[in-house]
Design an enzyme around this catalytic site. Sequence first.
Site, PDB file in Angstrom:
ATOM      1  CG  ASP A 110      -2.232   0.682   1.018  1.00  0.00           C
ATOM      2  OD1 ASP A 110      -2.317   1.510   0.082  1.00  0.00           O
ATOM      3  OD2 ASP A 110      -3.161   0.425   1.795  1.00  0.00           O
ATOM      4  CG  ASP A 167      -9.389   2.521  -0.420  1.00  0.00           C
ATOM      5  OD1 ASP A 167      -8.896   1.385  -0.582  1.00  0.00           O
ATOM      6  OD2 ASP A 167      -8.825   3.414   0.239  1.00  0.00           O
TER       7      ASP A 167
END
Length: 739
Positions: free
Chosen positions: A478, A546
């Site tokens: 990430d 997301d």
Amino acid sequence: MSIIYDEKQKTISLHTKNTTYQMQIDRYGFLLHLYYGRYAEGCMDYLLTYYDRGFSGNPYEAGTDKTYSMDSLPQEFPSLGTGDYRTPACIIKNTDRTYCSDFRYVTHTIREGKYSLPGLPAVYADDSEAQTLEVVLEDPVTGVLAVLLYGVLPEYDVITRSVKIVNASKGYISVKKLAPACLDLVGGDYDFLTFYGRHAMERNCQRMPVGHGTSKIGSLRGTSSHQYNPAVILAEHDATEDAGSCYGMAFVYSGGFQSEAGKDQYSQTRLLMGFSEEQFAYPLNPGEDLQSPEVIMTYSGEGLAKLSQNFHRCIRTHLCRGKYKETVRPILINSWEASYFDFTGESLLALARQAADLGIEMFVLDDGWFGNRDSDLRGLGDWKVNEKKLGCSLGELITKINGMGMKFGIWIEPEMVNEGSELYREHPDWAFVIPGRRPNRSRYQLVLDFSRKEVVDYIYEQICAVLDQGNVEYIKWDMNRSLADIYSATADSQGRVLHDYVLGLYDFLERLVNRYPNILIEGCSGGGGRFDAGMLYYTPQIWCSDNSDAIARLDIQYGTSFCYPCSAMGAHVSAVPNHHTGRVTPLETRACVAMAGAFGYELDPDRLSDADKAEIRAQIARFHQFYDLLQYGDYYRLRAPATGCSVWEVAAPDGGEALVTAVYKTVEANAGLVRVQVQGLAPDTRYTVTLLQHEGTDRPHPEFLRPVVLTGRELERAGLVLPPARRDYQAWQLHLTRC
Ligand code: GLA
């Protein structure tokens, strides 16, 4: 031979199966661009026009010939200083502080195979699959070289471009702008397709006419960004999915970029793709060089679907690497939306056990397992397993999860540091902070200076020490903020730091994939904030967004599909009401949308009804059934989400079968029927069309339940009528199989 040099005409032609790209070394040694389009033979220099044009100057050698001007001739690598006042591909500040570069042809070589780029991701191919052209240009006054590289993959209709600036001059220079790909088209009426967005709503497709003046998109964020994607398309104004000329450029780079498109005073079009100019001034001492990342270019004379398929095939088979390029990827469950930071070892094991019971194959432990990270306020940089929180060692946790028949994966964010961490206390200068200024915070975190090798080395060792604790088979890498406060204590020039940062990132990733060849890495940056061809060289899939809401995902995945294959798009079925939008969609719809990507789940099975669980088991079986088709098939966008009924199709490359998925946004009373023209089938073959009915699937109007037999020609020309929606967010899947 895909690359042909014609000594008499001084042309170099790059041929692929369906396309031709041609350049010419002209009488003054300039490298002119002649043509890029459908396959063609012969010399295309008749396309060049020579007129006496006011205020378009002439090179000195042209003498009294006022008709020769670089201001109007199409070029391969335009720079400032030749009399071309259009947007240049290259600006160099010379030793004498001037900004002029006048590159002329010196030599060229043609060789088998595809070039590679040291320290950078790049398309790869066997010697039998590709050829490389290298053209050396020189500014005879400074001695600076521009080495143009072209990789030609004939079977893929792909041409790649990179450029190396070599400081063969006697003094220090700095590269202020560098765009490895420039496409000058002498005519045409084009649209510029770009993919803009924001966090949780990435890669919306925008199509706007190329006008006079420059349309520019890009990222100043040090990453490719959520806001604009480093892949663009130039399409004829009337080009559609299945007709018309279009050109694609995908930058194989994960840092800041810019792409510029515009018409010049004679309505000729120029398209550029390269580094972002902001904060870029790459220093080169005598003897040093700067190798640019490459751009993948492809052309389709048959519309956008073909263009996308060219990108998909090339990226899937000649950019993505590693075991999971071919191997079936496990269906995963990710702990993030199930428990965020709030978990214990026991709760994780309970989640894994329930997921295993549903047939899910891999458990991914997301953020919150290390240091004192119980919220996003602290902990990044301290890559020590929080055994107190887990109630056991990481190795023990993995063993237990493996014991359930599940693989194990883990989340990391190596490029970041919180001020509330041991690492920051020990090495505050390792984070990007400009001395004397207070840094921009984002999600309470700062970015580590990966342009410094010692920083990369240190974090690499920390991460390896974690991975070595057990049988880790997946990593989610990430990266949760944009870069700011660019200052590197050890750099000789701050104008190099952003690019060196990306080189540091690639160095880390390269070491990781070599040391752990069996680990599947998924890229992520607050969802799809670094969804680019550069990352796909190391991470064959990237968390698309997301935003896991199925209806928002229709737009996100639609935009993403123009340049990137389904196998690259991380897509999960999540809980309802959706955590990002609050929308409640049927479980079947969520699965149909997520199946158009690297499929997984991100929810707490404990909160599911028995009916939902049965439905999930059936979805998993269906994804297995269609895995090859969905991951390796030819992708067609049959209807855009904006129409209210989004329809896409994946067809087997041999035309043997196809899966059509339709998702309606709303149900309408007494609605007209949606008809789509199915693509990629064999015209004379007969296909049985079956509406898939699974556990949890709605019953359509009865007439749609009868299997229909139609030929490929009928399905393509007359089309296929889809069942209407029976409720909002209705999804249907139709399977077409050869009789
Ligand atoms: C980012 C990712 C999410 C999740 C969180 C964890 O937002 O995109 O999927 O991993 O970070 O902090």
